[in-house]
Design a protein around this motif. Structure first.
Motif, short mmCIF file in Angstrom:
data_model
loop_
_atom_site.label_atom_id
_atom_site.label_comp_id
_atom_site.label_asym_id
_atom_site.label_seq_id
_atom_site.Cartn_x
_atom_site.Cartn_y
_atom_site.Cartn_z
N ILE A 21 0.88 -1.18 0.00
CA ILE A 21 0.00 0.00 0.00
C ILE A 21 0.92 1.23 0.00
CG2 ILE A 21 -0.31 -0.18 2.52
CD1 ILE A 21 -3.12 1.04 2.10
N LEU A 22 0.72 2.07 -1.00
CA LEU A 22 1.62 3.19 -1.24
C LEU A 22 0.88 4.48 -0.88
CD1 LEU A 22 4.25 4.26 -2.68
CD2 LEU A 22 2.99 4.07 -4.83
N PHE A 23 1.50 5.30 -0.03
CA PHE A 23 0.89 6.54 0.43
C PHE A 23 1.60 7.72 -0.24
CE2 PHE A 23 -0.20 3.50 3.69
CZ PHE A 23 -1.51 3.84 4.01
N VAL A 24 0.85 8.56 -0.95
CA VAL A 24 1.45 9.65 -1.72
C VAL A 24 0.93 10.99 -1.17
CG1 VAL A 24 1.97 10.48 -4.04
CG2 VAL A 24 1.30 8.08 -3.72
N HIS A 25 1.88 11.78 -0.66
CA HIS A 25 1.50 13.01 0.05
C HIS A 25 1.17 14.16 -0.91
CE1 HIS A 25 5.35 14.98 -0.81
NE2 HIS A 25 5.95 13.83 -0.55
N GLY A 26 0.66 15.24 -0.34
CA GLY A 26 0.32 16.44 -1.12
C GLY A 26 1.46 17.45 -1.13
N VAL A 87 -2.15 -0.89 -3.59
CA VAL A 87 -3.23 0.06 -3.31
C VAL A 87 -2.55 1.42 -3.19
CG1 VAL A 87 -5.01 0.77 -1.67
CG2 VAL A 87 -4.56 -1.67 -2.04
N ILE A 88 -3.10 2.42 -3.85
CA ILE A 88 -2.49 3.75 -3.78
C ILE A 88 -3.43 4.70 -3.06
CG2 ILE A 88 -1.45 5.62 -5.10
CD1 ILE A 88 -0.51 3.68 -7.00
N VAL A 89 -2.93 5.29 -1.99
CA VAL A 89 -3.70 6.24 -1.19
C VAL A 89 -3.02 7.58 -1.37
CG1 VAL A 89 -4.56 6.76 1.13
CG2 VAL A 89 -4.11 4.37 0.49
N ALA A 90 -3.72 8.54 -1.96
CA ALA A 90 -3.02 9.73 -2.42
C ALA A 90 -3.83 11.00 -2.18
CB ALA A 90 -2.73 9.59 -3.92
N LEU A 91 -3.16 12.01 -1.65
CA LEU A 91 -3.84 13.25 -1.31
C LEU A 91 -3.40 14.41 -2.22
CD1 LEU A 91 -4.98 14.63 1.99
CD2 LEU A 91 -3.33 16.06 0.76
N SER A 92 -4.38 15.10 -2.77
CA SER A 92 -4.19 16.34 -3.53
C SER A 92 -3.17 16.19 -4.65
CB SER A 92 -3.86 17.48 -2.58
OG SER A 92 -4.20 18.68 -3.21
N VAL A 115 -7.86 11.28 -2.16
CA VAL A 115 -8.25 12.06 -0.99
C VAL A 115 -8.03 13.54 -1.26
CG1 VAL A 115 -7.95 12.28 1.51
CG2 VAL A 115 -7.30 10.13 0.37
N ASP A 116 -9.05 14.35 -1.05
CA ASP A 116 -8.90 15.80 -1.18
C ASP A 116 -8.10 16.17 -2.44
OD1 ASP A 116 -10.27 16.59 1.32
OD2 ASP A 116 -8.62 15.54 2.29
N THR A 117 -8.62 15.75 -3.58
CA THR A 117 -7.92 16.02 -4.83
C THR A 117 -8.94 16.31 -5.92
OG1 THR A 117 -6.17 15.20 -6.31
CG2 THR A 117 -7.72 13.55 -5.48
N ARG A 118 -8.49 16.45 -7.14
CA ARG A 118 -9.40 16.76 -8.25
C ARG A 118 -8.87 16.13 -9.54
NH1 ARG A 118 -10.93 21.84 -9.16
NH2 ARG A 118 -10.18 22.94 -7.33
N ALA A 119 -9.74 15.98 -10.55
CA ALA A 119 -9.32 15.42 -11.84
C ALA A 119 -9.17 16.49 -12.90
CB ALA A 119 -10.34 14.37 -12.31
N ILE A 212 -9.55 23.90 -0.95
CA ILE A 212 -8.60 23.84 -2.07
C ILE A 212 -9.13 22.91 -3.17
CG2 ILE A 212 -6.24 23.19 -2.75
CD1 ILE A 212 -5.27 24.12 -0.02
N THR A 213 -9.57 21.74 -2.78
CA THR A 213 -10.20 20.79 -3.72
C THR A 213 -11.56 20.43 -3.11
OG1 THR A 213 -8.95 19.01 -2.65
CG2 THR A 213 -8.05 19.86 -4.70
N PRO A 214 -12.56 21.26 -3.33
CA PRO A 214 -13.82 21.16 -2.59
C PRO A 214 -14.65 19.91 -2.91
CG PRO A 214 -13.83 23.04 -4.10
CD PRO A 214 -12.52 22.36 -4.28
N PRO A 215 -15.65 19.62 -2.07
CA PRO A 215 -16.48 18.43 -2.28
C PRO A 215 -17.05 18.31 -3.69
CG PRO A 215 -16.90 19.33 -0.11
CD PRO A 215 -15.95 20.28 -0.79
N ASP A 216 -17.35 19.41 -4.36
CA ASP A 216 -17.88 19.28 -5.72
C ASP A 216 -16.87 18.63 -6.66
OD1 ASP A 216 -20.36 20.16 -5.25
OD2 ASP A 216 -20.07 22.19 -6.06
N ALA A 217 -15.59 18.90 -6.46
CA ALA A 217 -14.55 18.27 -7.30
C ALA A 217 -14.53 16.76 -7.04
CB ALA A 217 -13.18 18.89 -6.99
N ALA A 218 -14.73 16.38 -5.78
CA ALA A 218 -14.78 14.95 -5.44
C ALA A 218 -16.02 14.30 -6.06
CB ALA A 218 -14.79 14.78 -3.93
#
Ligand code: MLT
Length: 263
Positions: A21-26, A87-92, A115-119, A212-218
């Motif tokens: 499981i790989l954790f990728v920070h913001g 498994v990749i767990v990644a923020l922003s 997590v807390d990111t956008r496309a 920064i990456t609001p719920p609508d982006a999610a």
């Protein structure tokens, strides 16, 4: 531990035994942001938490495009002898990198937690202001970014001590790393096609008060990816795993428990 990736020293914390499981920070943070999550992670996982190039204790390179950061992570998995998909767990910004991995190296990705990111890509104005900010950071230091971001990291009720601790962490990121990442984010593309084609498990998590990456982006990411799950976490801003560590760990644990077995 340190390992060499693309000629640069990369800092990575590796803990536990089991499936990867790989954790990728913001941006402009480090693997330290995953400490509350790693402390709560159940048994059966080999947790890999790198500092991306130019962040934390990893060397900065000239370039830090999102595809380059994604390649760094694939090379890191190789260097750790990890051939199984992770498994990749990644923020922003970590999410931008995870989506690059999903697009270019899907065989290395077992499931995604975004997590807390956008496309979306940056608008032309946003990209131009990132490039200007990169110049200012090189001239004036990383405090410029730390000062502008700190007020947006947490929910409005967050304690001042939390803000001060994270402002200091952001300000400690070397200017070369901050500037390269700003340019890399400015040039990134849109990732909705990747999400539309994604057939593996996907959990989307966002703080209800993420500025920064609001719920609508999610919600847009969730809508694009068939079969994805969306969790909006109350009492969290942009750093949900830091601000609501118990809730985030419980969501992650539930998702991990639902994954099909690794063959
Ligand atoms: C991050 O938290 O990684 C960045 O704020 C993302 C961004 O600026 O787009």
């Amino acid at each position: 531990m340190k390992t060499t990736i693309d000629g640069l020293q990369m800092q990575v914390a590796v803990a536990g035994e089991g499936e990867p499981i790989l954790f990728v920070h913001g941006f402009p943070l480090s693997s330290a942001m995953w400490e509350p999550t790693l402390e709560r992670l159940g048994a059966g996982w080999r947790a890999i938490a790198p500092d991306l190039r130019g962040h934390g204790a990893s060397d900065a390179g000239e370039e830090a495009s999102m595809p380059r950061l994604g390649r760094d992570l694939v090379e890191l998995l190789d260097a750790l002898g990890e051939e199984r998909p992770a498994v990749i767990v990644a923020l922003s910004m970590g999410g931008y990198v995870a989506l690059e991995m999903a697009r270019r190296h899907p065989e290395r990705v077992r499931a995604l937690v975004l997590v807390d990111t956008r496309a979306e890509a940056d608008t032309a104005e946003a990209a131009a202001s990132r490039r200007e900010l990169a110049e200012r950071v090189l001239a004036e230091g990383s405090g410029v970014v730390a000062d502008s971001m700190v007020g947006k990291l947490f929910a409005p009720e967050a304690r001042p001590a939390l803000l001060e601790a994270w402002r200091a962490r952001m300000a400690a990121t070397p200017p070369a790393g901050v500037a390269a990442a700003l340019r890399g984010m400015a040039e990134r593309g849109d990732s909705f096609d990747t999400l539309r084609g994604w057939k593996k498990p996907l959990l989307v998590v966002v703080g209800a008060e993420d500025a920064i990456t609001p719920p609508d982006a999610a919600r847009r990411m969730h809508a694009a990816a068939d079969g994805s799950r969306l969790e909006v976490v109350p009492g969290a801003g942009h750093l949900t795993p830091v601000e609501q560590p118990d809730r985030f760990a419980a969501l992650l644990e539930g998702f991990l428990g639902s994954l099909p077995r690794l063959h």
